[in-house]
Design a protein around this motif. Structure first.
Motif, PDB file in Angstrom:
ATOM      1  N   GLU A 219     -18.346  52.344  -9.988  1.00 46.97           N
ATOM      2  CA  GLU A 219     -19.598  51.674  -9.648  1.00 46.97           C
ATOM      3  C   GLU A 219     -19.716  51.436  -8.151  1.00 46.97           C
ATOM      4  N   ALA A 220     -18.609  51.081  -7.512  1.00 44.30           N
ATOM      5  CA  ALA A 220     -18.641  50.883  -6.058  1.00 44.30           C
ATOM      6  C   ALA A 220     -18.954  52.190  -5.337  1.00 44.30           C
ATOM      7  N   LEU A 221     -18.378  53.266  -5.837  1.00 41.90           N
ATOM      8  CA  LEU A 221     -18.566  54.559  -5.193  1.00 41.90           C
ATOM      9  C   LEU A 221     -19.989  55.070  -5.374  1.00 41.90           C
ATOM     10  N   THR A 222     -20.520  55.000  -6.599  1.00 40.77           N
ATOM     11  CA  THR A 222     -21.858  55.526  -6.850  1.00 40.77           C
ATOM     12  C   THR A 222     -22.953  54.629  -6.270  1.00 40.77           C
ATOM     13  N   ALA A 223     -22.646  53.371  -6.061  1.00 43.23           N
ATOM     14  CA  ALA A 223     -23.630  52.468  -5.446  1.00 43.23           C
ATOM     15  C   ALA A 223     -23.659  52.599  -3.927  1.00 43.23           C
ATOM     16  N   SER A 224     -22.668  53.253  -3.345  1.00 39.21           N
ATOM     17  CA  SER A 224     -22.614  53.410  -1.900  1.00 39.21           C
ATOM     18  C   SER A 224     -23.539  54.541  -1.458  1.00 39.21           C
ATOM     19  N   ALA A 225     -23.653  54.715  -0.152  1.00 37.76           N
ATOM     20  CA  ALA A 225     -24.467  55.803   0.407  1.00 37.76           C
ATOM     21  C   ALA A 225     -23.645  57.055   0.664  1.00 37.76           C
ATOM     22  N   LEU A 226     -22.451  57.159   0.065  1.00 41.72           N
ATOM     23  CA  LEU A 226     -21.545  58.264   0.375  1.00 41.72           C
ATOM     24  C   LEU A 226     -21.895  59.547  -0.373  1.00 41.72           C
ATOM     25  N   ASP A 227     -22.676  59.451  -1.446  1.00 40.64           N
ATOM     26  CA  ASP A 227     -23.221  60.616  -2.145  1.00 40.64           C
ATOM     27  C   ASP A 227     -22.148  61.627  -2.564  1.00 40.64           C
ATOM     28  N   PRO A 228     -21.219  61.250  -3.436  1.00 41.30           N
ATOM     29  CA  PRO A 228     -20.243  62.224  -3.918  1.00 41.30           C
ATOM     30  C   PRO A 228     -20.911  63.299  -4.775  1.00 41.30           C
ATOM     31  N   ALA A 229     -20.376  64.508  -4.716  1.00 42.56           N
ATOM     32  CA  ALA A 229     -20.887  65.600  -5.543  1.00 42.56           C
ATOM     33  C   ALA A 229     -20.382  65.487  -6.965  1.00 42.56           C
ATOM     34  N   ALA A 230     -19.259  64.810  -7.160  1.00 44.46           N
ATOM     35  CA  ALA A 230     -18.688  64.623  -8.493  1.00 44.46           C
ATOM     36  C   ALA A 230     -17.733  63.450  -8.452  1.00 44.46           C
ATOM     37  N   LEU A 239       0.792  59.430 -22.551  1.00 47.68           N
ATOM     38  CA  LEU A 239       1.609  60.571 -22.149  1.00 47.68           C
ATOM     39  C   LEU A 239       2.520  60.171 -20.992  1.00 47.68           C
ATOM     40  N   PRO A 240       3.803  60.445 -21.088  1.00 41.86           N
ATOM     41  CA  PRO A 240       4.724  60.022 -20.023  1.00 41.86           C
ATOM     42  C   PRO A 240       4.617  60.906 -18.784  1.00 41.86           C
ATOM     43  N   GLY A 241       4.912  60.305 -17.635  1.00 41.07           N
ATOM     44  CA  GLY A 241       5.045  61.068 -16.400  1.00 41.07           C
ATOM     45  C   GLY A 241       3.754  61.462 -15.731  1.00 41.07           C
ATOM     46  N   ARG A 242       2.612  60.971 -16.203  1.00 36.34           N
ATOM     47  CA  ARG A 242       1.332  61.336 -15.611  1.00 36.34           C
ATOM     48  C   ARG A 242       0.599  60.072 -15.197  1.00 36.34           C
ATOM     49  N   PRO A 243       0.365  59.874 -13.898  1.00 40.09           N
ATOM     50  CA  PRO A 243      -0.395  58.699 -13.481  1.00 40.09           C
ATOM     51  C   PRO A 243      -1.874  58.873 -13.779  1.00 40.09           C
ATOM     52  N   ALA A 244      -2.548  57.771 -14.068  1.00 42.30           N
ATOM     53  CA  ALA A 244      -3.999  57.810 -14.201  1.00 42.30           C
ATOM     54  C   ALA A 244      -4.612  57.880 -12.809  1.00 42.30           C
ATOM     55  N   GLU A 245      -5.695  58.656 -12.670  1.00 43.52           N
ATOM     56  CA  GLU A 245      -6.293  58.848 -11.350  1.00 43.52           C
ATOM     57  C   GLU A 245      -7.812  58.897 -11.436  1.00 43.52           C
ATOM     58  N   LEU A 246      -8.435  58.451 -10.347  1.00 41.26           N
ATOM     59  CA  LEU A 246      -9.863  58.620 -10.118  1.00 41.26           C
ATOM     60  C   LEU A 246     -10.003  59.556  -8.930  1.00 41.26           C
ATOM     61  N   ALA A 247     -10.923  60.531  -9.013  1.00 40.99           N
ATOM     62  CA  ALA A 247     -11.106  61.482  -7.924  1.00 40.99           C
ATOM     63  C   ALA A 247     -12.591  61.697  -7.678  1.00 40.99           C
ATOM     64  N   ALA A 248     -12.946  61.834  -6.413  1.00 40.11           N
ATOM     65  CA  ALA A 248     -14.332  62.095  -6.031  1.00 40.11           C
ATOM     66  C   ALA A 248     -14.370  63.300  -5.108  1.00 40.11           C
ATOM     67  N   LEU A 249     -15.373  64.147  -5.292  1.00 38.38           N
ATOM     68  CA  LEU A 249     -15.552  65.344  -4.475  1.00 38.38           C
ATOM     69  C   LEU A 249     -16.696  65.127  -3.494  1.00 38.38           C
ATOM     70  N   PHE A 250     -16.473  65.560  -2.267  1.00 34.44           N
ATOM     71  CA  PHE A 250     -17.517  65.519  -1.239  1.00 34.44           C
ATOM     72  C   PHE A 250     -17.716  66.928  -0.693  1.00 34.44           C
ATOM     73  N   GLU A 251     -18.987  67.328  -0.563  1.00 35.08           N
ATOM     74  CA  GLU A 251     -19.329  68.680  -0.130  1.00 35.08           C
ATOM     75  C   GLU A 251     -20.392  68.625   0.952  1.00 35.08           C
ATOM     76  N   GLY A 252     -20.394  69.656   1.815  1.00 39.84           N
ATOM     77  CA  GLY A 252     -21.420  69.758   2.840  1.00 39.84           C
ATOM     78  C   GLY A 252     -20.852  70.260   4.141  1.00 39.84           C
ATOM     79  N   GLY A 253     -21.479  69.861   5.234  1.00 39.96           N
ATOM     80  CA  GLY A 253     -20.983  70.220   6.558  1.00 39.96           C
ATOM     81  C   GLY A 253     -19.638  69.566   6.831  1.00 39.96           C
ATOM     82  N   GLU A 254     -18.831  70.221   7.637  1.00 42.74           N
ATOM     83  CA  GLU A 254     -17.450  69.759   7.846  1.00 42.74           C
ATOM     84  C   GLU A 254     -17.384  68.331   8.367  1.00 42.74           C
ATOM     85  N   ALA A 255     -18.164  68.013   9.406  1.00 40.59           N
ATOM     86  CA  ALA A 255     -18.082  66.678   9.999  1.00 40.59           C
ATOM     87  C   ALA A 255     -18.558  65.607   9.017  1.00 40.59           C
ATOM     88  N   VAL A 256     -19.649  65.895   8.321  1.00 34.82           N
ATOM     89  CA  VAL A 256     -20.203  64.920   7.374  1.00 34.82           C
ATOM     90  C   VAL A 256     -19.230  64.687   6.225  1.00 34.82           C
TER      91      VAL A 256
END
Length: 408
Positions: A219-230, A239-256
């Motif tokens: 909710e914090a991520l999608t409410a921000s102006a960062l505009d993730p692609a996913a 399942l043992p040995g696997r950490p839970a993770e959240l991941a966000a993808l950002f796409e566009g121009g390199e600097a942005v």
């Protein structure tokens, strides 16, 4: 004229054969297999099967023939793998017309040379375009670009009696053929929207501990102006040995992209890292070939209540992965799960979704003995428009009979 002779007349003698033990659709035996080479041959096969009252199930690579309900019977399996290739690329590079049997891998390779992409990063690596449309399958990029229903601007469909029809952007045919599991007609080609390849891509990956934490961070991520692609989460359950993770993808121009990814890492905190490559689980389903698979969807804010309900019904945390920014996820269960336990999980998930504003929980894939004992799709009938279209296009239900849950 025998069935094999008629099919050979339509497709060529080398493209038709009597089915063997390996030719099944989700365990249902097949009578004959025909591999037409173009739309006219598909139409000719359907004209013959309609006249003879034979059922037809279309197939591409067969990667998802075990999704949903199995057909009640299959007289002719229609192998569309010969319908392949990009038929037309628009001069502006913003759309392409593609044959339905084209593997997505081949389409990606073609578009890469044009610096374009079809933003359907599905979890079935061997899938064809037609198979993806038939299941309305989408991956992480659905967060920005939507599902096949949002990307298809036109379809050419061979209907039950053998006519070839075009459905254009916004039409019921173009919309509802996506996700119809081959029950409305046989898609022979589709025109799809394309996107330029992004100049840069970066992922921000953060370890998480609970579904509640995933919700808060999403909710914090999608409410921000960062505009993730996913925005995706992987909760491996017990399942043992696997950490839970959240991941966000950002796409566009390199600097942005660099700025947004660094800002997202600061916003998420908790050891979030900017990575040039996705985590290994990104864009993959949490289930293996032998697992029972569920699909859940609802309001993003309510998805996590469903995950807790599933955990409570199962007695242990279960593996969940999906597009949490949109409220869509998949669940993996062992194929040894007891029918009463599975039924309890489906009931719990549907009850929570109904109480919290809607959504659904579908038994996507399971052994036949389990599916016969539980309600795969829940109590909801088909949308009225989809049911009306099915009755209009295939009133005798010869196309993939039994694959749709309800025509009421």
């Amino acid at each position: 004229m025998t069935v094999i002779e008629a099919l050979a007349g339509a497709c060529g003698p080398e493209q038709v054969w009597e089915a063997g033990p390996a030719d099944t659709v989700d365990g249902v035996p097949v009578g004959w297999v025909a591999a037409p080479g173009g739309p006219a041959e598909v139409a000719e096969v359907l004209r013959f099967t309609a006249a003879e009252g034979l059922s037809v199930v279309p197939s591409g690579a067969g990667t998802k023939l075990d999704w949903g309900l199995p057909p009640t019977h299959v007289d002719v399996l229609l192998d569309l793998s010969r319908l392949s290739g990009v038929l037309h690329l628009a001069p502006d590079g913003l759309s392409a017309t593609v044959a339905a049997g084209t593997p997505l891998r081949a389409l990606r390779a073609y578009l890469l040379k044009e610096r374009r992409r079809l933003p359907l990063d599905v979890g079935s690596p061997g899938a064809t375009l037609g198979g993806v449309l038939a299941t309305n399958e989408a991956g992480p990029l659905r967060h920005r670009f939507g599902t096949p229903r949002d990307l298809v601007t036109g379809v050419r469909v061979a209907l039950d009696e053998g006519s070839l029809e075009h459905g254009v952007d916004g039409s019921e045919l173009a919309r509802y053929v996506c996700g119809s599991l081959g029950t409305l007609g046989v898609v022979t080609e589709a025109t799809v929207r394309l996107e330029p390849l992004p100049a840069a891509r970066l992922w921000v990956v953060r370890p998480v501990s609970t579904p509640r934490e995933v919700r808060q961070l999403t909710e914090a991520l999608t409410a921000s102006a960062l505009d993730p692609a996913a925005v995706e989460a992987d909760l491996p359950g017990s399942l043992p040995g696997r950490p839970a993770e959240l991941a966000a993808l950002f796409e566009g121009g390199e600097a942005v992209v660099a700025h947004r990814a660094e800002s997202a890492a600061k916003l998420l905190g908790g050891g979030a890292m900017v990575e040039p490559l996705p985590p290994p689980w990104w864009g993959r389903y949490p289930f293996e070939a032998e697992d029972v698979a569920l699909k859940i969807w609802g309001r993003p804010s309510e998805l996590f209540a469903v995950i807790y309900a599933l955990r409570d019904a199962a007695g242990v945390p279960v593996p969940v992965r999906g597009s949490v920014g949109l409220g869509v996820a998949h669940v993996a269960l062992p194929d040894t799960i007891a029918p009463e336990r599975l039924d309890g999980m489906l009931t719990a998930a549907r009850t929570v979704l109904l109480a919290r504003g809607g959504g659904g929980c579908t038994l996507l894939r399971a052994p036949l003995e389990l599916r016969e004992l539980v309600e795969s799709h829940g109590p909801e009938p088909l949308p009225t428009a989809a049911a009306r279209l099915k009755l209009a296009l295939d009133p005798e239900e010869r196309l993939a009979p039994g694959r749709l849950p309800d025509l009421s």
